[in-house]
Design an enzyme around this catalytic site. Structure first.
Site, mmCIF file in Angstrom:
data_model
loop_
_atom_site.group_PDB
_atom_site.id
_atom_site.type_symbol
_atom_site.label_atom_id
_atom_site.label_comp_id
_atom_site.label_asym_id
_atom_site.label_seq_id
_atom_site.Cartn_x
_atom_site.Cartn_y
_atom_site.Cartn_z
ATOM 1 N N SER A 6 -22.356 -21.340 20.944
ATOM 2 C CA SER A 6 -23.731 -20.875 20.765
ATOM 3 C C SER A 6 -24.056 -19.752 21.714
ATOM 4 O O SER A 6 -23.467 -19.597 22.778
ATOM 5 C CB SER A 6 -24.696 -22.025 21.005
ATOM 6 O OG SER A 6 -24.660 -22.359 22.383
ATOM 7 N N LYS A 7 -25.030 -18.968 21.271
ATOM 8 C CA LYS A 7 -25.516 -17.850 22.049
ATOM 9 C C LYS A 7 -26.098 -18.328 23.364
ATOM 10 O O LYS A 7 -26.071 -17.628 24.349
ATOM 11 C CB LYS A 7 -26.618 -17.163 21.247
ATOM 12 C CG LYS A 7 -26.270 -15.770 20.844
ATOM 13 C CD LYS A 7 -27.462 -15.150 20.193
ATOM 14 C CE LYS A 7 -27.184 -13.704 19.881
ATOM 15 N NZ LYS A 7 -28.234 -13.079 19.134
ATOM 16 N N ARG A 8 -26.672 -19.501 23.326
ATOM 17 C CA ARG A 8 -27.358 -19.966 24.522
ATOM 18 C C ARG A 8 -26.376 -20.254 25.659
ATOM 19 O O ARG A 8 -26.665 -20.011 26.811
ATOM 20 C CB ARG A 8 -28.187 -21.215 24.209
ATOM 21 C CG ARG A 8 -29.636 -20.835 23.938
ATOM 22 C CD ARG A 8 -30.573 -21.961 24.245
ATOM 23 N NE ARG A 8 -30.470 -22.975 23.221
ATOM 24 C CZ ARG A 8 -30.383 -24.249 23.483
ATOM 25 N NH1 ARG A 8 -30.371 -24.682 24.713
ATOM 26 N NH2 ARG A 8 -30.293 -25.126 22.503
ATOM 27 N N ASN B 112 -23.073 -19.162 25.721
ATOM 28 C CA ASN B 112 -22.039 -18.135 25.884
ATOM 29 C C ASN B 112 -22.519 -16.827 25.297
ATOM 30 O O ASN B 112 -23.411 -16.800 24.470
ATOM 31 C CB ASN B 112 -20.778 -18.512 25.096
ATOM 32 C CG ASN B 112 -20.018 -19.617 25.755
ATOM 33 O OD1 ASN B 112 -19.384 -19.416 26.764
ATOM 34 N ND2 ASN B 112 -20.111 -20.795 25.177
#
Ligand code: GLU
Length: 489
Positions: free
Chosen positions: A257-259, A261
Site C-alpha cells: 500500500s501507498k501508506r 511504502n
C-alpha cells in the site's frame, strides 16, 4: 512469442507494474520474441496527462525497451508496429464492431437500467448478504422493445451473457488449473453508453488482434480472466496463455500500500537507486532462481528467468533487501566511473575535490560501503575537513586503548609512519610496519590501529587506518597524527 505490457495511464508506474513489465519482457526476450507496449486508456476519467511519457521513460530507465507499440521519440508519443494503433482510445471502432458481433451471436445484450436502479439493486443485495451482481432485468427485453427504447433516445450499455450453469477453467502458467463457476460471474458491461469499451472487451480484442501469445499480469486480474476466456470463445478466437504474477505485499503481508511504502517506480529512481538494482530486486519478488545467486543483470535474467519458478504466494516488498542489492550494484561500478559520478557531488561541499589528483583512491574507500551516490560527500568529508579528535575518541575500551597510554601509542605510531618513505607510502607497507612493531610484544594491533584511524579521521566509524593513511598521503597523515598528539599534552 509476443508479450505485452498494457498499463492504464493513470499517473505513475507502480513498482508492481514494473515487475509485470519486466517478467513479460524477459519471457519475450528469452524466446527471441517481441515485447510491446499498449496503453489501456478506455477509462478516460482516470487518464492523466503526461502519464504515457512517464511510463515509457521509467521503462527505459529500467532498461526495458519495447520494440513495438507506444514509444516516446524526441519527447513526443509515437506508435510503431504493424498491429497498431496501440492506444485503445484510438481503436473505438474495433470494439464497437466486436460488440455488435457478440450481440448478434446472442452472447451479449442491451441493458437500459439507470444508475439509480442499479444502486437500489446493489443495496438490496447487500442487505440480503448476497454477492452484488446484475439481476438480468434487461435480458428479457424483446428486439422490438430494445428498438423502441433506442428510438426514444435511451442509451444502453452492452452486457456480456455469462453461462451461469457452466464452469470456466483456466490453465494458468503459474497457478495451474483454476476453475470459476459461471454462477459467480457477473454479466459484465462490455460497451458503456458513451460507446467506450470497458477494460474487458478492449483487452480481449487487442490481445487477439495484436497476436499476443502470453498475457502476464498481476494476480488482481485473475477474477476477470474467466470473462476474457468466454469472450475469446464467443468471438471464435484462440486465447493466449495466461500467467498471473503474485501480489506484492507489505511487511505485515497486506497488499502493498501507498501508506506503508512508496509504490511509484520513479520514487526509487529519484531516491538514487540504480536501475540495475531495482530491476534485480523486483525480479526476485516472486521468482526464485533455485540457486544461491542473488545478483542478476538484465541479460542474466533473460537467460535464467522461468515462470515455473515463480511462486503463487504474495511476495514481501523488503526495503532492507533492496538496499542490500543496491549496495552490491554500487560495488560493481568500475572505480574510475564511480569516482567521476561522485566527484561533482563531493565538489559542491568541498571544492578541493574538483582537482584532487588522489580522488580515485578516496572514492575506492567509500565504494565498499556506500548505498547511494549522495552519501559520498558525508562519507568523504573527513578527507577535506580537518579532524578534531578528542582523547575519548582516540581511546577504545574494546581495543584495550586506555587514555593514559595514548601519548605513548601516538608517539609510536608517528615514529613508525615517519619511517615509511614517501614512495613506499602504501597501505600494505604501512600495515607491515605496524605489524612488525606488534611483533615486538608491547602493543596489540588494535591498540595501534584504532588511535591511528581515529586521529586521521576524527570519526568513530570510517574506513581502516592504513587505507585512510594511503588515501590522505604521507604529509597530511603525519600532520593529522601530530595534531592528535598535541591535544594529549
Ligand atoms: N490495463 C490493465 C492494468 O492497468 C491491464 C491488465 C492486463 O494486463 O490485462 O493493469
Amino acid at each position: 512469442m509476443r508479450t505485452r505490457f498494457a498499463p492504464s495511464p493513470t499517473g505513475f508506474l507502480h513498482v508492481g507494474g514494473l515487475r509485470t513489465a519486466l517478467y513479460s519482457y524477459l519471457v519475450a526476450k528469452q524466446n527471441k520474441g517481441k515485447f510491446l507496449l499498449r496503453i489501456e486508456d478506455t477509462d478516460q476519467e482516470r487518464s492523466v496527462p503526461g502519464a504515457i511519457e512517464n511510463i515509457v521513460n521509467t521503462l527505459h530507465w529500467a532498461g526495458i525497451h519495447p520494440e513495438e507499440g507506444v514509444m516516446v521519440k524526441n519527447g513526443v508519443v509515437v506508435q510503431e508496429g504493424s498491429h497498431g494503433p496501440y492506444i485503445q482510445s484510438e481503436r473505438l471502432e474495433l470494439y464497437r464492431k466486436y460488440g455488435e458481433e457478440l450481440l448478434k451471436s446472442g452472447n451479449a445484450y442491451h441493458c437500459f437500467c439507470s444508475p439509480e436502479r442499479l444502486e437500489r439493486m446493489r443495496n438490496d443485495q447487500q442487505a440480503r448478504k448476497v454477492a452484488p451482481m446484475y439481476d438480468r432485468h434487461c435480458l428479457s427485453l424483446t428486439p422490438e422493445q430494445v428498438k423502441e427504447k433506442i428510438a426514444n433516445g435511451e442509451r444502453p450499455v452492452l452486457r456480456m451473457k455469462i453461462p451461469r450453469d457452466e464452469a470456466v477453467a483456466l490453465d494458468d502458467e503459474i497457478r495451474g488449473t483454476v476453475v470459476f463457476q459461471g454462477i459467480t460471474i457477473d454479466d459484465q458491461v462490455l460497451l458503456k453508453s458513451d460507446g467506450f469499451p470497458t477494460y474487458h472487451l478492449a483487452n480481449v480484442v487487442d490481445d487477439h488482434l495484436m497476436d499476443i501469445d502470453m498475457v502476464l499480469r498481476g494476480e488482481e486480474w485473475l477474477s476477470s480472466t474467466p470473462k476474457h476466456l468466454l469472450l475469446f470463445r464467443y468471438l471464435g478466437w484462440k486465447h493466449p496463455r495466461y500467467a498471473h504474477v503474485p501480489l506484492l505485499l507489505n511487511k505485515d503481508r497486506t497488499k502493498l500500500s501507498k501508506r506503508q511504502n512508496d509504490v511509484a517506480a520513479e520514487h526509487y529512481r529519484e531516491k538514487g537507486y540504480l536501475p540495475e538494482a531495482l530491476v534485480n530486486f523486483l525480479a526476485l519478488l516472486g521468482w526464485n532462481p533455485g540457486t544461491t545467486q542473488e545478483i542478476f543483470s538484465l541479460d542474466e535474467l533473460i537467460e535464467q528467468f522461468s515462470l515455473e519458478r515463480v511462486q503463487k504466494a504474495g511476495a514481501v516488498f523488503d526495503l532492507t533487501k533492496l538496499d542490500w542489492v543496491q549496495g552490491q550494484w554500487m560495488r560493481k561500478i568500475p572505480l574510475a566511473e564511480f569516482a567521476e559520478r561522485i566527484r561533482p557531488l563531493v565538489a559542491v561541499k568541498f571544492s578541493q575535490a574538483s582537482n584532487d589528483r588522489d580522488f580515485e583512491t578516496k572514492a575506492a574507500l567509500v565504494q565498499e560501503r556506500i548505498t547511494f551516490f549522495n552519501e559520498a560527500p558525508e562519507m568523504l568529508s573527513f578527507f577535506y575537513d580537518k579532524p578534531k579528535p578528542t582523547p575519548v575518541l582516540l581511546a577504545n575500551e574494546k581495543q584495550k586503548v586506555k587514555q593514559e597510554d595514548l601519548p605513548e601509542i601516538l608517539d609510536t605510531v608517528i615514529a613508525l609512519c615517519e619511517g615509511v618513505p614517501e614512495k613506499e607510502w602504501k597501505k600494505e607497507t604501512l600495515l607491515e610496519t605496524v605489524k612488525a612493531k606488534v611483533g615486538e610484544g608491547t602493543w596489540k594491533l588494535g591498540q595501534l590501529l584504532w588511535p591511528m584511524r581515529a586521529a586521521l579521521t576524527g570519526l568513530p566509524y570510517s574506513p581502516g587506518a592504513v587505507e585512510v593513511a594511503e588515501a590522505l598521503g604521507r604529509e597530511e597523515s603525519l600532520e593529522r597524527l601530530a595534531t592528535a598528539r598535541s591535544i594529549l599534552g
